[in-house]
Design a protein around this motif. Structure first.
Motif, PDB file in Angstrom:
ATOM      1  N   ASP A 139       0.814  -1.216   0.000  1.00 29.74           N
ATOM      2  CA  ASP A 139       0.000   0.000   0.000  1.00 29.74           C
ATOM      3  C   ASP A 139       0.851   1.271   0.000  1.00 29.74           C
ATOM      4  O   ASP A 139       0.312   2.379  -0.033  1.00 29.74           O
ATOM      5  N   SER A 140       2.162   1.121   0.031  1.00 32.53           N
ATOM      6  CA  SER A 140       3.051   2.275   0.145  1.00 32.53           C
ATOM      7  C   SER A 140       3.104   3.078  -1.161  1.00 32.53           C
ATOM      8  O   SER A 140       2.882   2.537  -2.249  1.00 32.53           O
ATOM      9  N   PRO A 141       3.410   4.355  -1.059  1.00 28.06           N
ATOM     10  CA  PRO A 141       3.571   5.179  -2.264  1.00 28.06           C
ATOM     11  C   PRO A 141       4.694   4.670  -3.172  1.00 28.06           C
ATOM     12  O   PRO A 141       4.615   4.791  -4.387  1.00 28.06           O
ATOM     13  N   ASN A 183       5.467   1.535  -3.754  1.00 27.30           N
ATOM     14  CA  ASN A 183       4.922   0.454  -4.573  1.00 27.30           C
ATOM     15  C   ASN A 183       3.965   1.005  -5.630  1.00 27.30           C
ATOM     16  O   ASN A 183       3.972   0.551  -6.770  1.00 27.30           O
ATOM     17  N   LYS A 184       3.158   1.969  -5.250  1.00 30.21           N
ATOM     18  CA  LYS A 184       2.204   2.542  -6.202  1.00 30.21           C
ATOM     19  C   LYS A 184       2.917   3.247  -7.361  1.00 30.21           C
ATOM     20  O   LYS A 184       2.397   3.333  -8.465  1.00 30.21           O
ATOM     21  N   ALA A 185       4.145   3.713  -7.107  1.00 29.85           N
ATOM     22  CA  ALA A 185       4.946   4.342  -8.159  1.00 29.85           C
ATOM     23  C   ALA A 185       5.701   3.305  -8.990  1.00 29.85           C
ATOM     24  O   ALA A 185       6.391   3.653  -9.944  1.00 29.85           O
ATOM     25  N   ARG A 228      -3.446  -7.748  -4.562  1.00 27.19           N
ATOM     26  CA  ARG A 228      -4.247  -7.107  -3.517  1.00 27.19           C
ATOM     27  C   ARG A 228      -4.331  -8.059  -2.335  1.00 27.19           C
ATOM     28  O   ARG A 228      -4.980  -9.097  -2.415  1.00 27.19           O
ATOM     29  N   MET A 288       1.173  -5.724  -8.040  1.00 29.84           N
ATOM     30  CA  MET A 288      -0.233  -5.355  -8.195  1.00 29.84           C
ATOM     31  C   MET A 288      -1.171  -6.268  -7.409  1.00 29.84           C
ATOM     32  O   MET A 288      -2.387  -6.121  -7.505  1.00 29.84           O
TER      33      MET A 288
END
Length: 115
Positions: free
Chosen positions: A75-77, A79-81, A103, A101
């Motif tokens: 959920d970290s920024p 990982n999202k980047a 969940r 990706m």
């Protein structure tokens, strides 16, 4: 052989190739067969009798810690980047490559069912 042709190797070191690698080492993700014949994750809350029978420390059987850490990492920024790579290595020396990706279920009960 001194006459062998060695190809040139070009290493590209750019910002887009860099990733932060996280390894959750010695994760307690051990499967146990219960009296009912079901397979489930061994944890210190639900399987005290199994742990005491085999003289094991309940503090070593905490798959909920791996669950919380996976949720935090994925959920970290970072990982999202797309800059994070997560691996989980169990106490049985099994290496799990976690897709960025994926969940992770929010409740431990669903996480244990998935594992």
């Amino acid at each position: 052989d001194d006459d062998a042709i060695i190809p040139d190797v070009v290493v590209q070191d750019s910002e887009e190739n860099r990733k932060c690698i996280v390894i959750l080492d010695e994760a307690s993700l051990e499967i146990v067969k219960t009296r009912k014949g079901e397979f489930t994750l061994l944890n210190s809350d639900d399987h005290r009798t199994i742990l005491s029978k085999h003289d094991r420390d309940p503090a070593e059987c905490r798959p909920d810690i791996a669950h919380q850490e996976l949720m935090a990492a994925l959920d970290s920024p970072l990982n999202k980047a797309g800059l994070l790579k997560v691996y989980v290595r169990t106490k049985q020396n099994v290496l799990i490559d976690v897709h960025p990706m994926v969940r992770v279920p929010r409740t431990y009960k669903r996480f244990a069912g998935l594992m």
